[in-house]
Enzyme design. Sequence first.
Site, PDB file in Angstrom:
ATOM      1  N   SER A 369       0.813  -1.210   0.000  1.00  0.00           N
ATOM      2  CA  SER A 369       0.000   0.000   0.000  1.00  0.00           C
ATOM      3  C   SER A 369       0.853   1.269   0.000  1.00  0.00           C
ATOM      4  CB  SER A 369      -0.944  -0.048   1.210  1.00  0.00           C
ATOM      5  OG  SER A 369      -1.859   1.002   1.201  1.00  0.00           O
ATOM      6  N   ASP A 380      11.099   5.366  -9.499  1.00  0.00           N
ATOM      7  CA  ASP A 380      10.813   5.781 -10.873  1.00  0.00           C
ATOM      8  C   ASP A 380      11.364   7.167 -11.182  1.00  0.00           C
ATOM      9  OD1 ASP A 380       9.532   3.395 -11.079  1.00  0.00           O
ATOM     10  OD2 ASP A 380       7.554   4.205 -11.584  1.00  0.00           O
ATOM     11  N   LYS A 394      -0.362  -4.553  -3.449  1.00  0.00           N
ATOM     12  CA  LYS A 394      -1.759  -4.272  -3.097  1.00  0.00           C
ATOM     13  C   LYS A 394      -2.465  -3.561  -4.251  1.00  0.00           C
ATOM     14  CE  LYS A 394      -4.577  -2.355   0.622  1.00  0.00           C
ATOM     15  NZ  LYS A 394      -5.047  -1.067   0.139  1.00  0.00           N
TER      16      LYS A 394
END
Length: 502
Positions: A369, A380, A394
């Site tokens: 989560s 990223d 999740k």
Amino acid sequence: MRRPMGTRWQGLLSAFLAALFLSACAGNPRLADAQPPEETRVVFAVGYDAISEKYIKPKTARALAIEGLEGLSDADPTLAVEEHGGLLWLVQNGRLLRVGVTPRPKNLDAWAELSADFLAISLANRSPEAKADAAAFTTAMFNRVLGSLDSHSRYANGQTTTRHREKRRGYSGVGLHIQQLEKSFIVTKVMPKSPAEKAGIQVSDKILKIGGTPAAMIKLEDFPNRLRGTVHSRLSLVLKRRNVAKPIKVILNRQQIFATTVHYERRKTIAYFRLSSFNRNTARSLARHLAWIETELDAPFQGIVLDLRDNPGGLMNQAITVADLFLRSGRIVSTRGRHPNSSQTYNAGASDIGTALPIVILLNGKSASSAEIVAAALHDQGRALVVGSRSYGKGSVQTILPLPNGAEITLTWSRLYTPNGKSLAAGVEPDICTVGLSKAGTNPQAILTSLANTRKAGLCPALKAKNDLDFPLAEKLLKTPGLYASLFRKPPEEIAHKETSD
């Protein structure tokens, strides 16, 4: 639910039986007088409406209510609901208790009224073995409804809701954990920087009086409420401490208490942060620590380790703020759902108070989560390397919907996407997978080989256990700036080849 195949004759027979049943109710007080209270109907109406409007997939009131009615048998196994043509029968051990006309699929109010009616009849006729009250029946019905949606949507009764809210928002108290031993209440934990710690209360202190009331006269379940109150209100305690003859009286001022979620250690030249979850105080606490480490002048830091292993997540807005502490620009995360408000894009602000130090994030199969949001955003955006195993995956966002009875629904309403556009349902892949890595894996060449193998294999397993090599490997990366930087710039095969040929 048993649903015999309907025919024209079965429909007529059902209608005839229903008429007979309704006329017979007048002679059975347990059936005729079991009228559902208005608040019960409202709870079902609000719940069904919220789910129909906000769940990530469309659901009719009929689909939700039918699942809920199945839950009556969970509270009392002697009960069953059967569908006969356009009628619903509530049956107990073969005895017909109630007949209801099936409403139109999207008629929320009618399905809510039918659900409340069947609950009231079930409560009035519950078996002695069931021992279920109205709240237990309501919980069983909503458990069926939410359980039919997905594994992350759930119902919490009033008591559980209070605990969940305290984890997210904190509570007003003094920061004490207590345990009852025989007839005594013993302090088992004093929370850091709490009123209790400031007052000098110690673990193993025995509480003799609370607010003037002898502790022996207070039930264990009532004790937490005695410790809590409004912010800044005063509380007096009388304590007995080992090896101290006289009782100790302290006066405490209650304050907002948050569970500690940020744990900091200086490990030589590495700033190590373990985030255990994300509550309302997580980002603020981490920001304070980051500001503080910049003032440590005795030895420069070489990097930051964010340990998100075993972190199940928490408040999404806190995860976004934590990621923003380390980013100056760019996307953090985006969400997509069916409800207009569930599709959002969150971008970083202009300041990076997390210094320019390199970062390594530690993950395992129990990182989920909000932990995955932070890891994916920093990875990223080229701000951090990830070490460990693949995260849980999740991949969805839950919204919390309060109900009129003090309970709440946690409902999946959108999916999560990384800055690179990937779904978080697949988990966050580490740059360096430590699953199966030996102790020799912390030397630079082994790190490069592990990286190359990770990329070739495609997927790193989501290992639930913590690998003891995760931190040593992260430390080696941070203490080898050239190696750390190179992992962002070139494919691992090229780096490994260059290192081998030099």
